[in-house]
Design an enzyme around this catalytic site. Structure first.
Site, PDB file in Angstrom:
ATOM      1  N   TYR A  97       6.673   7.956  16.806  1.00  0.00           N
ATOM      2  CA  TYR A  97       7.030   7.892  15.388  1.00  0.00           C
ATOM      3  C   TYR A  97       8.246   8.765  15.117  1.00  0.00           C
ATOM      4  O   TYR A  97       9.186   8.341  14.433  1.00  0.00           O
ATOM      5  CB  TYR A  97       5.834   8.355  14.558  1.00  0.00           C
ATOM      6  CG  TYR A  97       6.062   8.358  13.065  1.00  0.00           C
ATOM      7  CD1 TYR A  97       6.122   7.166  12.355  1.00  0.00           C
ATOM      8  CD2 TYR A  97       6.201   9.551  12.374  1.00  0.00           C
ATOM      9  CE1 TYR A  97       6.310   7.162  10.984  1.00  0.00           C
ATOM     10  CE2 TYR A  97       6.395   9.558  11.002  1.00  0.00           C
ATOM     11  CZ  TYR A  97       6.443   8.366  10.304  1.00  0.00           C
ATOM     12  OH  TYR A  97       6.641   8.376   8.945  1.00  0.00           O
ATOM     13  N   LYS A 151      11.995   7.616  13.706  1.00  0.00           N
ATOM     14  CA  LYS A 151      12.595   8.188  12.500  1.00  0.00           C
ATOM     15  C   LYS A 151      13.894   8.932  12.832  1.00  0.00           C
ATOM     16  O   LYS A 151      14.844   8.906  12.035  1.00  0.00           O
ATOM     17  CB  LYS A 151      11.600   9.111  11.801  1.00  0.00           C
ATOM     18  CG  LYS A 151      10.359   8.395  11.272  1.00  0.00           C
ATOM     19  CD  LYS A 151      10.712   7.298  10.277  1.00  0.00           C
ATOM     20  CE  LYS A 151       9.478   6.649   9.685  1.00  0.00           C
ATOM     21  NZ  LYS A 151       9.793   5.604   8.688  1.00  0.00           N
ATOM     22  N   ILE A 159       3.158   4.467  -0.317  1.00  0.00           N
ATOM     23  CA  ILE A 159       4.395   4.780  -1.032  1.00  0.00           C
ATOM     24  C   ILE A 159       5.026   3.518  -1.601  1.00  0.00           C
ATOM     25  O   ILE A 159       5.502   3.501  -2.738  1.00  0.00           O
ATOM     26  CB  ILE A 159       5.374   5.519  -0.100  1.00  0.00           C
ATOM     27  CG1 ILE A 159       4.848   6.925   0.208  1.00  0.00           C
ATOM     28  CG2 ILE A 159       6.760   5.617  -0.733  1.00  0.00           C
ATOM     29  CD1 ILE A 159       5.670   7.695   1.222  1.00  0.00           C
ATOM     30  N   SER A 196       0.843  -1.197   0.000  1.00  0.00           N
ATOM     31  CA  SER A 196       0.000   0.000   0.000  1.00  0.00           C
ATOM     32  C   SER A 196       0.877   1.244   0.000  1.00  0.00           C
ATOM     33  O   SER A 196       2.094   1.166   0.182  1.00  0.00           O
ATOM     34  CB  SER A 196      -0.933   0.030   1.226  1.00  0.00           C
ATOM     35  OG  SER A 196      -0.184   0.116   2.428  1.00  0.00           O
ATOM     36  N   SER A 229      11.340  10.330   7.247  1.00  0.00           N
ATOM     37  CA  SER A 229      10.238  11.290   7.294  1.00  0.00           C
ATOM     38  C   SER A 229      10.804  12.654   7.657  1.00  0.00           C
ATOM     39  O   SER A 229      11.900  12.737   8.240  1.00  0.00           O
ATOM     40  CB  SER A 229       9.211  10.864   8.358  1.00  0.00           C
ATOM     41  OG  SER A 229       8.246  11.877   8.585  1.00  0.00           O
ATOM     42  N   SER A 237      -1.723   8.640   1.310  1.00  0.00           N
ATOM     43  CA  SER A 237      -1.511   7.195   1.374  1.00  0.00           C
ATOM     44  C   SER A 237      -2.409   6.636   2.474  1.00  0.00           C
ATOM     45  O   SER A 237      -3.130   7.373   3.142  1.00  0.00           O
ATOM     46  CB  SER A 237      -0.041   6.862   1.662  1.00  0.00           C
ATOM     47  OG  SER A 237       0.276   7.155   3.004  1.00  0.00           O
TER      48      SER A 237
END
Length: 336
Positions: A204, A208, A63, A61, A191, A240
């Site tokens: 998150y 990253k 990217i 799914s 990101s 996305s």
């Protein structure tokens, strides 16, 4: 004397014009200026990636899925991985429809990044099928939408296990192969949150930031292998399914409403710039509309201003989330 003054004025005028052009380019940019220059004058993915074996994780799914489509059109040989094999088969079917690839040119391999004990066997499976891995695209992972004070610590453990430890575990096995060949590309979809901090995504962001630190350090360990490239891709908000699958306050809870995503960068544009970055061996690429692109520059060159701006954006982000709309809706540029 007059001639010297005229020359100085001409040089000053030329410098001002160059700065003005750069400013106008930056205001309209959807990526950092080095990346956009590479897109205009650099190597083309169609030339650099055709016939290469590219392994894409998180390919069912978002990217990762779009990467599979664009790479198949280019003529790259694909290994596509994710947890959902049925979705991978769907992606493979479409790749075959839109490209000149044959069945054997696309290898479907179910992979759970959190099952680190399976990564060596998975790598060997790709090598057995294709004989080599030219490019590894570390794209698998999940985002987060929850405030730290409301979030269980096991959510943070799960984020680090998937986004960080799973990624570097797979990288370790693929890198051994690339070192033997003395060439290859490791592309990691990080990101803009790996550069800055933002509310609702503390775990998150942490994962990253960890990836950024790890791969920037790994690059310095590979100076004896100049043909092994470490490439960090830092997208901003992209259209996305990532919002539909985010971590929330606890592991059993999912987000109820992902909100309208149309204001975000189209996935195909993000992927095109990712492939340009890969073809040109850019160490780090920022792929985002403003204001996140502006914050990346501020975070790099004027962090005090960046903190001030993110505090203002952060309040709006939390308000949006609590009111049931997409967290980034109020300040992202609307796409037509």
């Amino acid at each position: 004397m007059a001639w010297g003054c005229a020359l100085c004025l001409a040089l000053a005028g030329g410098a001002f014009l160059i700065l003005l052009v750069q400013l106008l380019r930056w205001l309209r940019a959807d990526g950092d200026l080095t990346l956009l220059w590479a897109e205009w004058r650099g190597k083309k993915p169609e030339n650099e990636l055709r016939g290469k074996v590219v392994w894409v994780t998180g390919a069912s799914s978002g990217i990762g899925e779009e990467l599979a489509y664009q790479l198949s059109k280019i003529g790259a040989l694909l290994a596509i991985s994710a947890r959902r094999e049925d979705e991978l088969q769907r992606v493979k079917k479409k790749c075959l429809q839109i490209s000149n690839l044959s069945e054997k040119d696309i290898f479907v391999l179910r992979l759970d990044l959190t099952d680190r004990s399976s990564h060596e066997a998975a790598t060997n499976s790709v090598l057995k099928h294709f004989g080599k891995i030219d490019v590894l695209v570390n794209n698998g992972g999940r985002s987060q939408r929850s405030l730290f004070v409301d979030t269980n610590l096991d959510v943070y453990s799960a984020i680090i296990e998937l986004n960080y430890l799973g990624t570097i575990s797979l990288t370790k096995h693929v890198l051994n192969h690339m070192i033997q060949r003395k060439k290859g590309k490791i592309v990691t979809v990080s990101s803009v949150m790996g550069i800055m901090g933002a509310p609702l995504a503390s775990g998150y962001c942490a994962s990253k930031h960890a990836l950024q630190g790890f791969f920037n350090s790994l690059r310095t360990e590979l100076t004896d292998y100049p043909e092994i490239s470490i490439i960090n891709i830092c997208p901003g908000p992209v259209q996305s399914q990532i919002i539909q699958n985010v971590f929330t306050e606890n592991l059993s809870k999912s987000i109820e409403n992902s909100g309208d995503q149309s204001h975000k960068m189209p996935t195909d544009r993000c992927v095109r710039l990712t492939l340009v970055s890969t073809a040109n061996d850019l160490k780090e690429a920022w792929i985002s509309d403003h204001p996140y692109l502006a914050v990346c520059y501020l975070w790099q060159y004027a962090p005090t201003w960046a903190w001030w701006l993110m505090n203002r954006m952060g309040k709006r982000r939390i308000q949006n989330f609590k009111s049931g709309v997409d967290a980034d809706a109020s300040y992202s540029r609307k796409k037509k």
